[in-house]
Design a protein around this motif. Structure first.
Motif, short mmCIF file in Angstrom:
data_model
loop_
_atom_site.label_atom_id
_atom_site.label_comp_id
_atom_site.label_asym_id
_atom_site.label_seq_id
_atom_site.Cartn_x
_atom_site.Cartn_y
_atom_site.Cartn_z
N THR A 272 23.85 -5.47 -2.67
CA THR A 272 22.76 -6.20 -2.98
C THR A 272 21.84 -6.69 -1.76
OG1 THR A 272 23.62 -8.08 -3.63
CG2 THR A 272 23.48 -6.46 -5.25
N ASN A 273 20.44 -7.00 -1.69
CA ASN A 273 19.61 -7.14 -0.72
C ASN A 273 19.03 -6.01 0.02
OD1 ASN A 273 19.14 -9.09 -2.34
ND2 ASN A 273 20.58 -10.37 -1.81
N GLN A 274 20.06 -5.55 0.10
CA GLN A 274 19.57 -4.25 1.26
C GLN A 274 17.98 -4.02 1.27
OE1 GLN A 274 23.05 -1.74 1.22
NE2 GLN A 274 23.84 -2.09 2.93
N SER A 275 17.82 -3.21 1.50
CA SER A 275 15.77 -2.88 2.20
C SER A 275 16.88 -1.56 3.00
CB SER A 275 15.32 -3.38 3.81
OG SER A 275 14.27 -3.11 3.48
N VAL A 276 15.71 -0.61 1.45
CA VAL A 276 15.82 0.80 1.52
C VAL A 276 14.31 1.41 1.12
CG1 VAL A 276 18.48 1.27 0.69
CG2 VAL A 276 16.02 0.85 -0.64
N SER A 277 14.27 2.98 2.47
CA SER A 277 13.09 3.69 1.66
C SER A 277 13.45 4.23 0.95
CB SER A 277 13.18 3.97 3.66
OG SER A 277 11.95 5.32 3.11
N ILE A 278 11.89 4.77 0.26
CA ILE A 278 11.92 5.15 -0.42
C ILE A 278 10.14 6.42 -0.52
CG2 ILE A 278 10.87 5.04 -3.30
CD1 ILE A 278 11.89 2.27 -3.23
N GLN A 279 10.45 7.46 -0.54
CA GLN A 279 9.53 9.01 -0.18
C GLN A 279 9.09 9.13 -1.30
OE1 GLN A 279 9.84 11.16 2.93
NE2 GLN A 279 8.52 11.98 2.24
N PRO A 285 3.04 12.86 0.26
CA PRO A 285 4.25 11.34 -0.05
C PRO A 285 4.11 10.33 0.02
CG PRO A 285 4.44 13.10 1.61
CD PRO A 285 3.97 13.55 1.11
N ARG A 286 4.30 9.41 -0.03
CA ARG A 286 4.02 8.16 -0.08
C ARG A 286 5.40 7.53 0.28
NH1 ARG A 286 -0.87 5.81 -2.47
NH2 ARG A 286 -1.85 8.00 -2.96
N ILE A 287 4.82 6.77 1.81
CA ILE A 287 6.33 5.81 2.10
C ILE A 287 6.78 3.87 1.35
CG2 ILE A 287 8.08 5.51 3.65
CD1 ILE A 287 7.08 7.49 4.64
N ASP A 352 -0.04 3.61 7.51
CA ASP A 352 -1.47 3.64 7.85
C ASP A 352 -2.12 4.87 7.13
OD1 ASP A 352 -3.17 5.59 9.26
OD2 ASP A 352 -1.87 6.58 10.43
N ASN A 353 -2.91 5.05 5.67
CA ASN A 353 -2.87 5.69 5.45
C ASN A 353 -1.83 6.04 4.05
OD1 ASN A 353 -5.27 6.78 5.72
ND2 ASN A 353 -5.29 7.82 7.24
N GLN A 354 -0.87 7.31 4.44
CA GLN A 354 -0.02 7.12 3.65
C GLN A 354 1.59 7.25 4.08
OE1 GLN A 354 -0.93 11.54 1.47
NE2 GLN A 354 -2.01 10.01 -0.13
N SER A 355 1.23 7.08 5.61
CA SER A 355 2.97 6.56 5.98
C SER A 355 3.46 5.34 7.02
CB SER A 355 2.06 7.49 7.69
OG SER A 355 1.05 7.74 8.70
N LEU A 356 3.90 5.64 7.64
CA LEU A 356 4.24 4.08 8.16
C LEU A 356 4.49 4.23 10.00
CD1 LEU A 356 7.00 2.99 5.66
CD2 LEU A 356 4.95 2.02 6.34
#
Length: 429
Positions: A272-279, A285-287, A352-356
């Motif tokens: 728990t509390n781990q950060s994860v990337s979602i797309q 697509p949104r990140i 940045d718009n729909q990206s990081l």
């Protein structure tokens, strides 16, 4: 960190604020002051892309607590509402009449109480005194008349019958005198304490009756308990509803819960509390970044997978959420083998718009004494991976674009453009 909290919904608390999610304004000629950190190489599990399902963080069915006829349904299916907004309302003509009558009755009992608390008026006391004195005079006159008749009867000048009549009249007038005296004493003393107490109780009872009706009036309206979206409606204007009938279904998508089924062999790699990337999936697509909130310790008996629940702050644009209930998304989970990678602070990530992206500083001059560096920055698009505490692994299309030891901007990066001149303060870990 305000941007990350607004966009990614991580549960970390950071001491500074990067501002809102708006397009970067044109750069001015002045040199911008920023804060940087040193990218570093760490070892972590490689990320594996898993499919997750988006669920609302909260959902509820809102209904009526009273029967009545629907006057209006003000929020339709698909509408975004804010907490406290009126969704539906019942007709209130009858309850308004009942409230008016109850308030009139309250004024009546209040006046009765006021009359008792004020006590007897001087005119009433004077009138009672006059009646007492008049009765006393009549009683005294009758007593004197009786005394004279007794003398006359003894001398034979008056009959016994006349004496009896005088005696009865004297007794009657004495009783009237006593009654007038008691009435005077009562009026002068004012109302009894018990009478005042009863009047106060009547006022309290009627006050609560008015409050009860006013509270019932508020229940003629159905309001949103939280910000969200209407996803189903069960009534129409003009319909008759009973107590407990549903009006609409409401879901909260400002924060979403993403459920990812993880095989039993890999569940031990998560915490728990781990950060994860979602797309999000699709043509645009949104990140986002999310945080593992819970790991359900019960496997699905058919797939033998464990539900992993990830909490993420949604992106809301013009009342339209980036992640909608029931969507499938790609989630990067640290399920692979151990490997080294480049890590940057979470604050370095910029939407940045729909990206990081991450701004990397190319130093031109430096001062070791003040740890101040001047130079220009370049924007590097990145894909976030696994995280270790406040640091997140990044991937780039060019593996040499960001490497261990590079300076990345962590504060002031929201207003930067590619090539911006900056003066940076280098922060240690």
């Amino acid at each position: 960190m305000g941007l990350l909290l607004a966009v990614f919904g991580t549960l970390f608390a950071f001491p500074h604020d990067h501002g809102s999610l708006t397009a970067a304004p044109p750069e001015t000629a002045s040199v911008k002051t920023v804060t940087t950190a040193v990218a570093k190489e760490l070892e972590a599990n490689r990320s594996t892309t898993m499919l997750g399902t988006v669920n609302p963080s909260r959902s509820t069915t809102i209904g009526f607590s009273l029967p009545g006829r629907v006057q209006s349904l003000q929020a339709k299916r698909g509408t975004r509402v804010s907490s406290g907004n009126i969704i539906a309302a019942l007709r209130t003509e009858v309850i308004q009449i009942e409230i008016a009558a109850a308030r009139a009755q309250l004024r009546l009992v209040q006046q009765r109480l006021k009359e008792l608390e004020t006590g007897s008026r001087p005119e009433e006391i004077a009138e009672a005194m006059a009646r007492r004195d008049s009765a006393a005079a009549l009683s005294q006159k009758a007593a004197n008349q009786l005394k004279r008749l007794k003398t006359l009867t003894e001398s034979g000048a008056a009959s016994v019958d006349e004496l009896d009549v005088a005696h009865a009249e004297a007794n009657s007038l004495e009783q009237l005198h006593q009654a007038a005296s008691i009435a005077y004493d009562r009026i002068k003393a004012g109302p009894r304490v018990e009478q005042v107490g009863q009047a106060k109780a009547s006022v309290d009872l009627q006050t609560e009756q008015v409050r009860l009706l006013e509270d019932r009036l508020t229940k003629h309206k159905v309001t949103a308990p939280f910000d969200g979206y209407i996803v189903e409606e069960f009534i129409e204007a003009g319909a008759w509803v009973t107590s407990g009938d549903a009006a609409v279904s409401l879901i909260d998508l400002d924060t979403v819960e993403i459920e990812v089924p993880v095989p039993a062999d890999n569940i031990a790699n998560l915490q728990t509390n781990q950060s994860v990337s979602i797309q999000s999936r699709g043509n645009s697509p949104r990140i986002l970044l999310g945080t593992i909130e819970r790991i359900v310790p019960a496997a699905d008996p058919r797939s033998r997978t464990f539900p992993v629940l990830i909490k993420a702050k949604n992106q809301i644009s013009k009342d339209s959420p980036a992640l909608m209930s029931g969507m499938t998304v790609n989630v990067e989970l640290p399920l692979g083998t151990k490997a080294k990678g480049t890590f940057v602070p979470l604050d370095a990530l910029v939407l940045d718009n729909q990206s990081l992206s991450v701004f990397v500083l190319t130093p031109q001059t430096s001062s070791d004494a003040s740890k101040s560096v001047t130079g220009h920055v370049r924007r590097v698009p990145v894909t976030p991976g696994v995280s270790i505490g406040q640091w997140v692994m990044i991937r780039t299309s060019d593996h040499s674009a960001i490497k261990s030891g590079d300076l990345v901007v962590t504060r002031g990066n929201q207003t930067l453009l590619d090539g911006s001149q900056v003066e940076a303060i280098v922060k240690d870990d």
